[in-house]
Write a protein that holds these residues in place. Structure first.
Motif, PDB file in Angstrom:
ATOM      1  N   ARG A  29       0.862  -1.187   0.000  1.00 30.80           N
ATOM      2  CA  ARG A  29       0.000   0.000   0.000  1.00 30.80           C
ATOM      3  C   ARG A  29       0.894   1.231   0.000  1.00 30.80           C
ATOM      4  N   HIS A  30       0.395   2.287  -0.612  1.00 28.36           N
ATOM      5  CA  HIS A  30       1.105   3.557  -0.536  1.00 28.36           C
ATOM      6  C   HIS A  30       1.018   4.068   0.897  1.00 28.36           C
ATOM      7  N   LEU A  31       1.961   4.924   1.263  1.00 32.71           N
ATOM      8  CA  LEU A  31       1.981   5.474   2.617  1.00 32.71           C
ATOM      9  C   LEU A  31       2.306   6.955   2.568  1.00 32.71           C
ATOM     10  N   VAL A  32       1.522   7.732   3.279  1.00 25.05           N
ATOM     11  CA  VAL A  32       1.821   9.142   3.514  1.00 25.05           C
ATOM     12  C   VAL A  32       2.361   9.210   4.926  1.00 25.05           C
ATOM     13  N   LEU A  33       3.637   9.534   5.031  1.00 27.24           N
ATOM     14  CA  LEU A  33       4.322   9.600   6.311  1.00 27.24           C
ATOM     15  C   LEU A  33       4.644  11.068   6.569  1.00 27.24           C
ATOM     16  N   TYR A  34       3.970  11.638   7.557  1.00 25.23           N
ATOM     17  CA  TYR A  34       4.213  13.061   7.795  1.00 25.23           C
ATOM     18  C   TYR A  34       4.791  13.295   9.186  1.00 25.23           C
ATOM     19  N   PHE A  35       5.859  14.065   9.192  1.00 22.68           N
ATOM     20  CA  PHE A  35       6.526  14.482  10.432  1.00 22.68           C
ATOM     21  C   PHE A  35       6.008  15.871  10.776  1.00 22.68           C
ATOM     22  N   TYR A  36       5.660  16.054  12.036  1.00 21.34           N
ATOM     23  CA  TYR A  36       5.139  17.345  12.467  1.00 21.34           C
ATOM     24  C   TYR A  36       5.779  17.709  13.809  1.00 21.34           C
ATOM     25  N   PRO A  37       5.780  19.005  14.151  1.00 18.17           N
ATOM     26  CA  PRO A  37       6.485  19.435  15.362  1.00 18.17           C
ATOM     27  C   PRO A  37       5.884  18.987  16.689  1.00 18.17           C
ATOM     28  N   LYS A  38       4.560  19.193  16.914  1.00 13.83           N
ATOM     29  CA  LYS A  38       4.044  18.974  18.277  1.00 13.83           C
ATOM     30  C   LYS A  38       2.525  18.831  18.265  1.00 13.83           C
ATOM     31  N   ASP A  39       2.043  17.892  19.070  1.00 16.95           N
ATOM     32  CA  ASP A  39       0.599  17.698  19.238  1.00 16.95           C
ATOM     33  C   ASP A  39      -0.071  18.962  19.755  1.00 16.95           C
ATOM     34  N   ASP A  40      -1.280  19.189  19.253  1.00 16.63           N
ATOM     35  CA  ASP A  40      -2.198  20.217  19.760  1.00 16.63           C
ATOM     36  C   ASP A  40      -1.698  21.652  19.636  1.00 16.63           C
ATOM     37  N   THR A  41      -0.787  21.911  18.716  1.00 15.27           N
ATOM     38  CA  THR A  41      -0.419  23.285  18.393  1.00 15.27           C
ATOM     39  C   THR A  41      -1.253  23.691  17.176  1.00 15.27           C
ATOM     40  N   PRO A  42      -1.430  24.978  16.924  1.00 13.59           N
ATOM     41  CA  PRO A  42      -2.343  25.398  15.855  1.00 13.59           C
ATOM     42  C   PRO A  42      -2.028  24.793  14.469  1.00 13.59           C
ATOM     43  N   LEU A 108      15.220  28.600  12.769  1.00 14.43           N
ATOM     44  CA  LEU A 108      16.533  28.752  13.380  1.00 14.43           C
ATOM     45  C   LEU A 108      16.920  27.558  14.243  1.00 14.43           C
ATOM     46  N   GLY A 109      16.409  26.400  13.884  1.00 18.32           N
ATOM     47  CA  GLY A 109      16.747  25.181  14.607  1.00 18.32           C
ATOM     48  C   GLY A 109      16.008  24.992  15.914  1.00 18.32           C
ATOM     49  N   LEU A 110      15.003  25.831  16.155  1.00 19.68           N
ATOM     50  CA  LEU A 110      14.268  25.766  17.423  1.00 19.68           C
ATOM     51  C   LEU A 110      13.155  24.717  17.428  1.00 19.68           C
ATOM     52  N   LEU A 111      12.580  24.430  16.269  1.00 27.38           N
ATOM     53  CA  LEU A 111      11.454  23.509  16.194  1.00 27.38           C
ATOM     54  C   LEU A 111      11.774  22.317  15.300  1.00 27.38           C
ATOM     55  N   PRO A 112      11.206  21.167  15.614  1.00 33.91           N
ATOM     56  CA  PRO A 112      11.313  20.051  14.672  1.00 33.91           C
ATOM     57  C   PRO A 112      10.597  20.436  13.377  1.00 33.91           C
ATOM     58  N   GLY A 113      11.113  20.006  12.248  1.00 33.35           N
ATOM     59  CA  GLY A 113      10.537  20.369  10.955  1.00 33.35           C
ATOM     60  C   GLY A 113       9.231  19.663  10.642  1.00 33.35           C
TER      61      GLY A 113
END
Length: 151
Positions: A29-42, A108-113
């Motif tokens: 199956r195809h997969l959409v794998l998404y990396f995000y910084p943090k739960d429950d932020t806008p 500036l390296g402060l947040l995960p991409g």
């Protein structure tokens, strides 16, 4: 960062219910794998809810959706329940998978991409989208890519 055409690195992480998610088990199956910084932020909430709202479209395109952040399983459970997410979130507490996928840090390296990968049925990366702004653009762009892949 990884490139289109490369084999997606294999990994195992726990899902929101504590069961292991092993990438190699998703072949076929195809997969959409998404990396995000943090739960429950806008921005992350907008992105997750956009994937939720389009989830059936992704399923019809033969793709599963999986989100990854450094948040804990407990945080993912709350986020999943609060927003009724139909797809798993994976807890990458130490950031090992983020490093494996070479996801850069932002602001500036402060947040995960925020980076989304489309991985085809054979485990090959077909698309990479890297953007901190326009969180919902990740959903639109990945749907367009999946629509062009054989189901």
């Amino acid at each position: 960062m990884l490139q289109v055409g490369q084999t997606a690195p294999d990994f195992t992480l726990n899902t929101t219910d504590g069961t292991p998610f092993h990438l190699a088990d998703r072949r076929g199956r195809h997969l959409v794998l998404y990396f995000y910084p943090k739960d429950d932020t806008p921005g992350c909430t907008a992105e997750a809810c956009s994937f939720r709202d389009q989830y059936e479209v992704f399923q019809d395109l033969g793709a599963d959706v999986v989100g990854i952040s450094s948040d804990s399983e407990a945080s993912h459970q709350k986020f999943t329940q609060k927003h009724r997410l139909p797809f798993p979130l994976l807890a990458d507490a130490g950031g090992a998978v983020r490093k494996l996928y070479e996801v850069p840090r932002a602001l500036l390296g402060l947040l995960p991409g925020r980076v989304t990968f489309v991985i085809d049925k054979e485990g090959i990366i077909q698309y990479i989208f890297n953007s901190m702004s326009g969180a919902t653009d990740h959903v639109r762009r990945t749907k367009d890519v999946l629509a062009k892949l054989p189901a």
